[in-house]
Write an enzyme that holds these catalytic residues in place. Sequence first.
Site, PDB file in Angstrom:
ATOM      1  N   GLY A  11       0.815  -1.213   0.000  1.00 60.20           N
ATOM      2  CA  GLY A  11       0.000   0.000   0.000  1.00 60.20           C
ATOM      3  C   GLY A  11       0.847   1.262   0.000  1.00 60.20           C
ATOM      4  O   GLY A  11       1.966   1.281   0.518  1.00 60.20           O
ATOM      5  N   GLU A 154     -18.489  -5.233   9.729  1.00 59.32           N
ATOM      6  CA  GLU A 154     -17.866  -3.916   9.707  1.00 59.32           C
ATOM      7  C   GLU A 154     -18.775  -2.891  10.376  1.00 59.32           C
ATOM      8  O   GLU A 154     -19.985  -3.068  10.472  1.00 59.32           O
ATOM      9  CB  GLU A 154     -17.546  -3.495   8.273  1.00 59.32           C
ATOM     10  CG  GLU A 154     -16.574  -4.422   7.560  1.00 59.32           C
ATOM     11  CD  GLU A 154     -15.229  -4.540   8.263  1.00 59.32           C
ATOM     12  OE1 GLU A 154     -14.792  -3.541   8.889  1.00 59.32           O
ATOM     13  OE2 GLU A 154     -14.617  -5.618   8.204  1.00 59.32           O
ATOM     14  N   ASN A 169     -11.512  -7.517  14.953  1.00 63.78           N
ATOM     15  CA  ASN A 169     -10.567  -8.140  14.023  1.00 63.78           C
ATOM     16  C   ASN A 169      -9.295  -7.300  13.960  1.00 63.78           C
ATOM     17  O   ASN A 169      -9.344  -6.111  13.649  1.00 63.78           O
ATOM     18  CB  ASN A 169     -11.218  -8.234  12.642  1.00 63.78           C
ATOM     19  CG  ASN A 169     -10.259  -8.688  11.566  1.00 63.78           C
ATOM     20  OD1 ASN A 169      -9.312  -9.410  11.838  1.00 63.78           O
ATOM     21  ND2 ASN A 169     -10.517  -8.265  10.332  1.00 63.78           N
ATOM     22  N   ASN A 227      -1.589   4.464  10.089  1.00 67.26           N
ATOM     23  CA  ASN A 227      -2.059   5.043   8.833  1.00 67.26           C
ATOM     24  C   ASN A 227      -1.800   6.535   8.735  1.00 67.26           C
ATOM     25  O   ASN A 227      -2.013   7.130   7.681  1.00 67.26           O
ATOM     26  CB  ASN A 227      -3.559   4.779   8.661  1.00 67.26           C
ATOM     27  CG  ASN A 227      -3.859   3.313   8.402  1.00 67.26           C
ATOM     28  OD1 ASN A 227      -3.266   2.704   7.519  1.00 67.26           O
ATOM     29  ND2 ASN A 227      -4.759   2.745   9.181  1.00 67.26           N
ATOM     30  N   HIS A 362      39.453  20.448  28.401  1.00 67.48           N
ATOM     31  CA  HIS A 362      38.377  21.359  28.017  1.00 67.48           C
ATOM     32  C   HIS A 362      38.757  22.195  26.799  1.00 67.48           C
ATOM     33  O   HIS A 362      39.920  22.449  26.527  1.00 67.48           O
ATOM     34  CB  HIS A 362      38.003  22.310  29.169  1.00 67.48           C
ATOM     35  CG  HIS A 362      39.112  22.592  30.121  1.00 67.48           C
ATOM     36  ND1 HIS A 362      38.989  22.466  31.481  1.00 67.48           N
ATOM     37  CD2 HIS A 362      40.394  22.956  29.915  1.00 67.48           C
ATOM     38  CE1 HIS A 362      40.133  22.764  32.069  1.00 67.48           C
ATOM     39  NE2 HIS A 362      41.000  23.069  31.131  1.00 67.48           N
ATOM     40  N   TYR A 365      39.948  20.723  20.283  1.00 69.47           N
ATOM     41  CA  TYR A 365      39.577  19.952  19.094  1.00 69.47           C
ATOM     42  C   TYR A 365      40.718  19.006  18.739  1.00 69.47           C
ATOM     43  O   TYR A 365      41.861  19.439  18.533  1.00 69.47           O
ATOM     44  CB  TYR A 365      39.281  20.863  17.903  1.00 69.47           C
ATOM     45  CG  TYR A 365      39.103  20.083  16.619  1.00 69.47           C
ATOM     46  CD1 TYR A 365      38.001  19.255  16.438  1.00 69.47           C
ATOM     47  CD2 TYR A 365      40.055  20.137  15.604  1.00 69.47           C
ATOM     48  CE1 TYR A 365      37.845  18.507  15.281  1.00 69.47           C
ATOM     49  CE2 TYR A 365      39.909  19.398  14.438  1.00 69.47           C
ATOM     50  CZ  TYR A 365      38.799  18.583  14.290  1.00 69.47           C
ATOM     51  OH  TYR A 365      38.638  17.828  13.148  1.00 69.47           O
ATOM     52  N   ARG A 439      56.487  30.721  20.003  1.00 66.82           N
ATOM     53  CA  ARG A 439      55.674  31.924  20.200  1.00 66.82           C
ATOM     54  C   ARG A 439      56.608  33.119  20.299  1.00 66.82           C
ATOM     55  O   ARG A 439      57.804  32.978  20.583  1.00 66.82           O
ATOM     56  CB  ARG A 439      54.827  31.806  21.469  1.00 66.82           C
ATOM     57  CG  ARG A 439      55.633  31.636  22.742  1.00 66.82           C
ATOM     58  CD  ARG A 439      54.732  31.680  23.977  1.00 66.82           C
ATOM     59  NE  ARG A 439      55.521  31.601  25.190  1.00 66.82           N
ATOM     60  CZ  ARG A 439      55.451  30.626  26.085  1.00 66.82           C
ATOM     61  NH1 ARG A 439      54.626  29.620  25.879  1.00 66.82           N
ATOM     62  NH2 ARG A 439      56.184  30.663  27.182  1.00 66.82           N
TER      63      ARG A 439
END
Length: 461
Positions: A11, A154, A169, A227, A362, A365, A439
Amino acid sequence: MEKYVVVLAAGKGTRMKTKLYKVLHQVCGKAMVEHVVDAARAVKPSKIVTIVGHGAEDVEKVLAGKSEFVMQEEQLGTGHAVMQAEGQLAALEGATLVVTGDTPLFTSETFEKLFAYHEEEGNAATVLTAEAPDPFGYGRIIRDDQGNVLRIVEQKDGKPEELKVKEINTGVFCFDNQDLWVALKQVGNDNSQGEYYLTDVLEILRKAGKKVGAYKMPDFSESLGVNDRIALAEATRIMQRRINEGHMRDGVTFIDPATAYIDADVEIGNDTVIEGGVTIKGHTVIGSDCLITSGSRIVDSQIGNGVTVTSSTIEESIMEDNTDIGPNSHLRPKALIKRGAHLGNFVEVKKAEIGENTKVGHLTYVGDATLGKDINVGCGVIFSNFDGVKKFHTTVGDKSFIGAGSTLVSPINVADHAFIAADSTITKDVGKYEMAIARGRQVNKKDYWHKLPLSEDEEWK
C-alpha cells in the site's frame, strides 16, 4: 507443522502525506515492516514472503536477507495481495500467517500463540482478535454458541446488538495453506471498491464446512495499525515503553523512562543508569555500571563498562572501560577513547584515538590524530588538520604534555615524553624529551599607559 508468513506491504499510505513509503517509516529506529518481519522470523517459519508495490526497491533493501519478495503491480485489495504469493506457497502443506506491514507492535509471542492455537483447534482459518476498549471503526467478531467465528461485521454494516461486541478483528489471520489457496480462487470483487478482500475467505471456508475460529490476544495495543503521523507517534510511544521496561527488567535503571528514547537494537548492561532526556540510537552497545546523564545523545557507538557520559553527543565511536566525557562534548565518527581516558567539557574528537589515561580537559579539538597514553592536553588546544584541500594526521607519543592554547599544525609527530609550551604553534616534529616553544617573546613597554590618548574629561593619575 510447517509455518509460512505473508507480509502485506504494497500500500502507498496516502494519509501519511509523505514521500517515504509508508511501511518504511521508523518506530524506535527500525522500519515498521522490519519490526513485523523480525517478529515473524522469531517463530522460525519456512518461508516469509513480503508483497511489495510502491517503493519496492527500498523495502527490499531494508529486508534484504530476511524475506522473499513478490510484486503487486496493482493494489486491488488484501485478497489480491495474498494471491501474488501463489507461486511461492500454493503447493506447500502447513499453516500460513498473513499480517500487514504497518502493524509494528505485534510480538513474536503473539504469532507463536496464534500458530499453536490454530493447530490445536484444527482450524482451516483462525482470526487474531482483541478486546477493544472502544471498538468504534473496527470489524466486530460474531461467534456462534461454540465460539466459532460466524462472520466479521464492519462498523457501517453492523446491527445495534452486533456493534455492542468489543471483540475486534486485528487484520491478522492464520490459514491452513491448502484451504487458503482453494478459497482464494473463489474470492470475487463484486463490491463498491472493486477489490478482492481476504476476509471473504472466512465465509467461503465456513460455507464449505471448514472450521473457522479466533484466538483473542490479551494486549489490544499490539494491533495498532499506522495510517497517519498520529498513529505513528502512538506506536512509537508504546514501543518505547516496551523497550525501556525490557531494559529495566534486565537490571538497567531509568530515572525517567518516559523521556528516555532508546532504539530497538540498543543493548545496555546491568547497573547502568539512564537519566531523563537521553537519546540512544542505532546499534549502540553500552556496558555495565555506566551513567548516561540528561541531554546525552549516543548513536551507533560502543560504550564500555564504568563509563560516564555527561550531557554529550557520541556518534559512531568507541569509549573503552572507565572513561568519561562531558559535559557538552562531542565524539564524531571514528573516535576511539581508550581505557581510563578523560575528556572534559567542550571537547570535540573526530577520527582520532585518545590513549589510555590521557586527559583532554576542556575547549579542545582533536581531529585526525593518534594520542598515546598518559598525555595531558591543556585548555584550548587545536589539532589543525585541514589545509583547505586535504586532511593530515598528527601523532603524539606517551607521557607528553601539550600546553594550553597551543595549535598543532598537521602533519607532525610529537615523540614520547615531549613538552609543548603553552600558546605555541607547532609546525615541526618534536623529539623525545624535547620542549618546543613556538611563540613570540614577551616584551613589556615601560610607561605605555601614559602614552595613550586622553579624552577631554580625563587626566593622568
